[in-house]
Design a protein around this motif. Structure first.
Motif, mmCIF file in Angstrom:
data_model
loop_
_atom_site.group_PDB
_atom_site.id
_atom_site.type_symbol
_atom_site.label_atom_id
_atom_site.label_comp_id
_atom_site.label_asym_id
_atom_site.label_seq_id
_atom_site.Cartn_x
_atom_site.Cartn_y
_atom_site.Cartn_z
ATOM 1 N N GLN A 270 -30.261 55.668 45.681
ATOM 2 C CA GLN A 270 -29.600 56.424 44.618
ATOM 3 C C GLN A 270 -30.287 56.192 43.286
ATOM 4 O O GLN A 270 -30.461 57.121 42.491
ATOM 5 C CB GLN A 270 -28.127 56.032 44.514
ATOM 6 C CG GLN A 270 -27.281 56.544 45.652
ATOM 7 C CD GLN A 270 -25.845 56.076 45.561
ATOM 8 O OE1 GLN A 270 -25.508 55.201 44.768
ATOM 9 N NE2 GLN A 270 -24.983 56.653 46.386
ATOM 10 N N GLU B 207 -33.489 58.183 43.160
ATOM 11 C CA GLU B 207 -33.215 59.594 42.914
ATOM 12 C C GLU B 207 -32.867 59.835 41.446
ATOM 13 O O GLU B 207 -33.299 60.824 40.852
ATOM 14 C CB GLU B 207 -32.081 60.071 43.814
ATOM 15 C CG GLU B 207 -32.460 60.204 45.269
ATOM 16 C CD GLU B 207 -31.311 60.674 46.137
ATOM 17 O OE1 GLU B 207 -30.302 61.188 45.595
ATOM 18 O OE2 GLU B 207 -31.430 60.531 47.359
ATOM 19 N N ALA B 208 -32.079 58.933 40.862
ATOM 20 C CA ALA B 208 -31.720 59.068 39.454
ATOM 21 C C ALA B 208 -32.969 58.970 38.576
ATOM 22 O O ALA B 208 -33.127 59.738 37.612
ATOM 23 C CB ALA B 208 -30.706 58.003 39.054
ATOM 24 N N TRP C 238 -34.841 62.209 38.737
ATOM 25 C CA TRP C 238 -34.235 63.237 37.885
ATOM 26 C C TRP C 238 -34.563 62.996 36.419
ATOM 27 O O TRP C 238 -34.830 63.936 35.667
ATOM 28 C CB TRP C 238 -32.719 63.265 38.082
ATOM 29 C CG TRP C 238 -32.295 64.020 39.300
ATOM 30 C CD1 TRP C 238 -31.875 63.490 40.484
ATOM 31 C CD2 TRP C 238 -32.278 65.430 39.477
ATOM 32 N NE1 TRP C 238 -31.596 64.480 41.386
ATOM 33 C CE2 TRP C 238 -31.835 65.693 40.789
ATOM 34 C CE3 TRP C 238 -32.598 66.506 38.662
ATOM 35 C CZ2 TRP C 238 -31.699 66.971 41.291
ATOM 36 C CZ3 TRP C 238 -32.452 67.780 39.165
ATOM 37 C CH2 TRP C 238 -32.015 68.010 40.453
ATOM 38 N N GLU D 45 -36.495 65.493 33.917
ATOM 39 C CA GLU D 45 -35.923 65.908 32.635
ATOM 40 C C GLU D 45 -36.884 65.622 31.494
ATOM 41 O O GLU D 45 -37.058 66.443 30.593
ATOM 42 C CB GLU D 45 -34.586 65.206 32.399
ATOM 43 C CG GLU D 45 -33.474 65.708 33.284
ATOM 44 C CD GLU D 45 -32.188 64.917 33.119
ATOM 45 O OE1 GLU D 45 -32.151 63.970 32.304
ATOM 46 O OE2 GLU D 45 -31.212 65.251 33.809
ATOM 47 N N PRO E 147 -31.698 70.849 34.433
ATOM 48 C CA PRO E 147 -30.499 70.618 35.244
ATOM 49 C C PRO E 147 -29.702 69.438 34.693
ATOM 50 O O PRO E 147 -30.258 68.482 34.163
ATOM 51 C CB PRO E 147 -31.050 70.311 36.636
ATOM 52 C CG PRO E 147 -32.470 69.928 36.430
ATOM 53 C CD PRO E 147 -32.923 70.620 35.180
ATOM 54 N N LYS F 164 -27.487 66.096 34.449
ATOM 55 C CA LYS F 164 -27.658 64.806 35.106
ATOM 56 C C LYS F 164 -26.769 64.737 36.333
ATOM 57 O O LYS F 164 -25.624 65.165 36.308
ATOM 58 C CB LYS F 164 -27.276 63.690 34.134
ATOM 59 C CG LYS F 164 -28.209 62.533 34.133
ATOM 60 C CD LYS F 164 -27.797 61.522 33.091
ATOM 61 C CE LYS F 164 -28.871 60.477 32.984
ATOM 62 N NZ LYS F 164 -28.523 59.448 32.046
ATOM 63 N N LYS F 165 -27.324 64.197 37.417
ATOM 64 C CA LYS F 165 -26.565 64.122 38.656
ATOM 65 C C LYS F 165 -25.412 63.126 38.490
ATOM 66 O O LYS F 165 -25.616 61.990 38.089
ATOM 67 C CB LYS F 165 -27.469 63.688 39.801
ATOM 68 C CG LYS F 165 -26.833 63.829 41.140
ATOM 69 C CD LYS F 165 -27.820 63.585 42.237
ATOM 70 C CE LYS F 165 -27.165 63.796 43.571
ATOM 71 N NZ LYS F 165 -28.087 63.564 44.665
ATOM 72 N N LYS F 166 -24.210 63.577 38.812
ATOM 73 C CA LYS F 166 -23.033 62.717 38.681
ATOM 74 C C LYS F 166 -22.823 61.941 39.973
ATOM 75 O O LYS F 166 -23.202 62.391 41.045
ATOM 76 C CB LYS F 166 -21.795 63.565 38.403
ATOM 77 C CG LYS F 166 -21.830 64.236 37.059
ATOM 78 C CD LYS F 166 -20.539 64.992 36.811
ATOM 79 C CE LYS F 166 -20.552 65.634 35.446
ATOM 80 N NZ LYS F 166 -19.307 66.350 35.188
ATOM 81 N N TRP F 167 -22.193 60.805 39.838
ATOM 82 C CA TRP F 167 -21.860 59.994 41.005
ATOM 83 C C TRP F 167 -20.699 60.649 41.732
ATOM 84 O O TRP F 167 -19.752 61.123 41.110
ATOM 85 C CB TRP F 167 -21.459 58.599 40.571
ATOM 86 C CG TRP F 167 -22.599 57.712 40.241
ATOM 87 C CD1 TRP F 167 -23.701 58.015 39.522
ATOM 88 C CD2 TRP F 167 -22.742 56.356 40.626
ATOM 89 N NE1 TRP F 167 -24.522 56.945 39.426
ATOM 90 C CE2 TRP F 167 -23.955 55.900 40.095
ATOM 91 C CE3 TRP F 167 -21.975 55.490 41.354
ATOM 92 C CZ2 TRP F 167 -24.409 54.614 40.285
ATOM 93 C CZ3 TRP F 167 -22.421 54.200 41.531
ATOM 94 C CH2 TRP F 167 -23.630 53.773 41.008
ATOM 95 N N SER F 168 -20.765 60.628 43.048
ATOM 96 C CA SER F 168 -19.645 61.157 43.819
ATOM 97 C C SER F 168 -18.488 60.157 43.786
ATOM 98 O O SER F 168 -18.668 58.980 43.470
ATOM 99 C CB SER F 168 -20.068 61.399 45.270
ATOM 100 O OG SER F 168 -20.325 60.176 45.908
#
Length: 154
Positions: free
Chosen positions: A57, A60-61, A64, A68, A92, A94-98
């Motif tokens: 994770q 992946e962050a 991203w 950016e 896009p 920022k990817k949020k945590w599920s």
């Protein structure tokens, strides 16, 4: 005389039976030790697996974030070179945590603290609490994620 002999015979039988139960008890203890060591090994593997998932994770962050940054520098270069062009699409979000990941993280922390407090063997209690807490938190988060997806679909 018969009474003395029968008493000796009864005493020897009781002593023989007691020896068997000691052997059985020792066997059960050794089996329990084996089960406990296997349980600890499984808990260690679960922790390693969760650490690998967190590292994935993070990677992946970082990916991203790099995208950016690259898009931001490309955007500023494009604006500087050709100000009359059409606006560029925004980067896009920022990817949020599920909720599952958040629940696992919170559950692992809470379980580790609780396990260390409750168990006399602090480290073992923390390990067990971490695994159980992460599982419960991930399960709860998965339920929340499912509910959110259901609401978005309606």
């Amino acid at each position: 005389m018969k009474a003395v002999i029968s008493m000796l015979l009864a005493a020897s039988m009781l002593a023989a039976c007691n020896t068997q139960s000691d052997k059985q008890e020792a066997l059960l203890k050794s089996q329990q030790k084996t089960i406990d060591s296997m349980r600890v090994a499984m808990e260690k593997q679960a922790i390693i697996d969760s650490m690998n998932a967190l590292q994935t994770q993070r990677q992946e962050a970082e990916k991203w974030e790099d995208l950016e940054k690259n898009e931001a520098t490309n955007h500023t270069q494009a604006v500087a070179s050709a100000p009359a062009q059409a606006p560029v699409a925004p980067a896009p979000a920022k990817k949020k945590w599920s909720h599952t990941a958040k629940g696992a993280l919170v559950g692992a922390g809470t379980g580790a603290i609780t396990g260390a407090i409750v168990n006399k063997k602090r480290v073992e209690g923390a390990l067990i609490g971490t695994v159980i807490g992460a599982g419960v938190g991930a399960g709860t988060g998965a339920i929340v994620d499912h509910t959110v997806k259901k609401r978005q679909g309606q």
